[in-house]
Write a protein that holds these residues in place. Structure first.
Motif, PDB file in Angstrom:
ATOM      1  N   TRP A  16      81.540   0.274  49.668  1.00 12.08           N
ATOM      2  CA  TRP A  16      80.672   0.152  49.395  1.00 12.08           C
ATOM      3  C   TRP A  16      80.204   1.759  48.878  1.00 12.08           C
ATOM      4  O   TRP A  16      79.213   1.566  47.608  1.00 12.08           O
ATOM      5  N   THR A  19      80.557   1.635  45.276  1.00 16.14           N
ATOM      6  CA  THR A  19      80.684   1.174  44.615  1.00 16.14           C
ATOM      7  C   THR A  19      79.309   1.614  44.146  1.00 16.14           C
ATOM      8  O   THR A  19      78.937   1.493  43.204  1.00 16.14           O
ATOM      9  N   VAL A  20      79.193   2.202  44.977  1.00 16.40           N
ATOM     10  CA  VAL A  20      77.298   2.795  45.026  1.00 16.40           C
ATOM     11  C   VAL A  20      77.723   3.948  44.070  1.00 16.40           C
ATOM     12  O   VAL A  20      77.088   4.036  42.987  1.00 16.40           O
ATOM     13  N   ALA A  32      77.478  -4.420  40.177  1.00 21.66           N
ATOM     14  CA  ALA A  32      76.663  -4.110  41.392  1.00 21.66           C
ATOM     15  C   ALA A  32      76.570  -5.559  42.333  1.00 21.66           C
ATOM     16  O   ALA A  32      76.796  -5.552  43.272  1.00 21.66           O
ATOM     17  N   TRP A  33      76.146  -6.214  41.171  1.00 20.56           N
ATOM     18  CA  TRP A  33      75.785  -7.981  42.185  1.00 20.56           C
ATOM     19  C   TRP A  33      76.659  -8.713  42.531  1.00 20.56           C
ATOM     20  O   TRP A  33      77.259  -8.692  43.707  1.00 20.56           O
ATOM     21  N   ASN A  35      79.765  -6.774  43.001  1.00 21.74           N
ATOM     22  CA  ASN A  35      80.047  -6.481  44.465  1.00 21.74           C
ATOM     23  C   ASN A  35      79.296  -6.353  45.701  1.00 21.74           C
ATOM     24  O   ASN A  35      79.921  -6.224  46.695  1.00 21.74           O
ATOM     25  N   PHE A  36      78.688  -6.413  45.392  1.00 16.99           N
ATOM     26  CA  PHE A  36      77.611  -5.753  46.678  1.00 16.99           C
ATOM     27  C   PHE A  36      77.520  -7.201  47.132  1.00 16.99           C
ATOM     28  O   PHE A  36      76.572  -7.515  48.273  1.00 16.99           O
ATOM     29  N   SER A  37      77.109  -8.271  46.435  1.00 14.11           N
ATOM     30  CA  SER A  37      77.300 -10.071  47.538  1.00 14.11           C
ATOM     31  C   SER A  37      78.419 -10.017  47.981  1.00 14.11           C
ATOM     32  O   SER A  37      78.405 -10.561  49.345  1.00 14.11           O
ATOM     33  N   LEU A  39      80.455  -7.404  49.280  1.00 12.29           N
ATOM     34  CA  LEU A  39      80.108  -7.005  50.664  1.00 12.29           C
ATOM     35  C   LEU A  39      79.065  -7.381  52.005  1.00 12.29           C
ATOM     36  O   LEU A  39      79.382  -6.834  53.017  1.00 12.29           O
TER      37      LEU A  39
END
Length: 168
Positions: A16, A19-20, A32-33, A35-37, A39
């Motif tokens: 996280w 990625t940020v 971002a979409w 990797n964050f999904s 996570l």
């Protein structure tokens, strides 16, 4: 040699954070979409400690983001570098995104270990039918039971001779 147990919370937290930091300067929103999904699925795997499906989906998602991250770097890195003139923010962001990509195979290995610990198969089974070679219930037709007497006859003429005659 036994592998050390890595906490799933630590894996999710590190990815996280990377990625940020990777999204700060140059990555598109699809990075971002994606990797964050994945996570978010990792948070689901943390919340449901006994769920094999959550860990399997996390593992598949991380493997897919390895591929999509490589595509993102190939498509957007040269264009972004020309636009930003190699600023410090760009270099930091690119470095963190690349570090995240380099750590993902190691994270996938540890997530696979967690998948096995939670009761997942050693080989990934996606529900497709398969042929098994389990021969525990196999009986050979060459070795028939000899104690049962002669085999039954399939000749109706022989069966009729042993039965009493019918009268109509």
């Amino acid at each position: 040699m036994e592998m050390p147990a890595i906490n799933l919370k630590a894996i999710i937290l590190v990815h996280w954070l990377l990625t940020v930091w990777g999204c700060m300067a140059w990555m598109p929103t699809s990075f971002a979409w994606g990797n964050f999904s994945v996570l978010a699925v990792g948070v689901w795997a943390i919340a449901h400690r006994d769920s094999v499906d959550a860990v399997l989906m996390l593992l598949i998602g991380m493997c897919l983001t390895i591929l999509t991250d490589i595509i993102h770097f190939g498509v957007y890195y040269p264009m972004s570098r020309a636009l930003t003139n190699s600023s410090d923010t760009f270099r930091f962001s690119a470095g963190m995104a690349i570090l995240s990509l380099l750590l993902k195979p190691v994270s996938c290995f540890f997530v696979y270990q967690m998948y096995r610990e939670r009761g997942g198969d050693y080989n990934l089974n996606f529900g497709f039918p398969s042929v098994s070679r389990n021969r525990d219930t196999y009986t050979s037709i060459d070795q028939q039971d000899q104690a049962g007497g002669p085999p039954p006859s399939f000749n109706p003429a022989q069966d009729a001779s042993t039965q009493p005659a019918r009268s109509y």
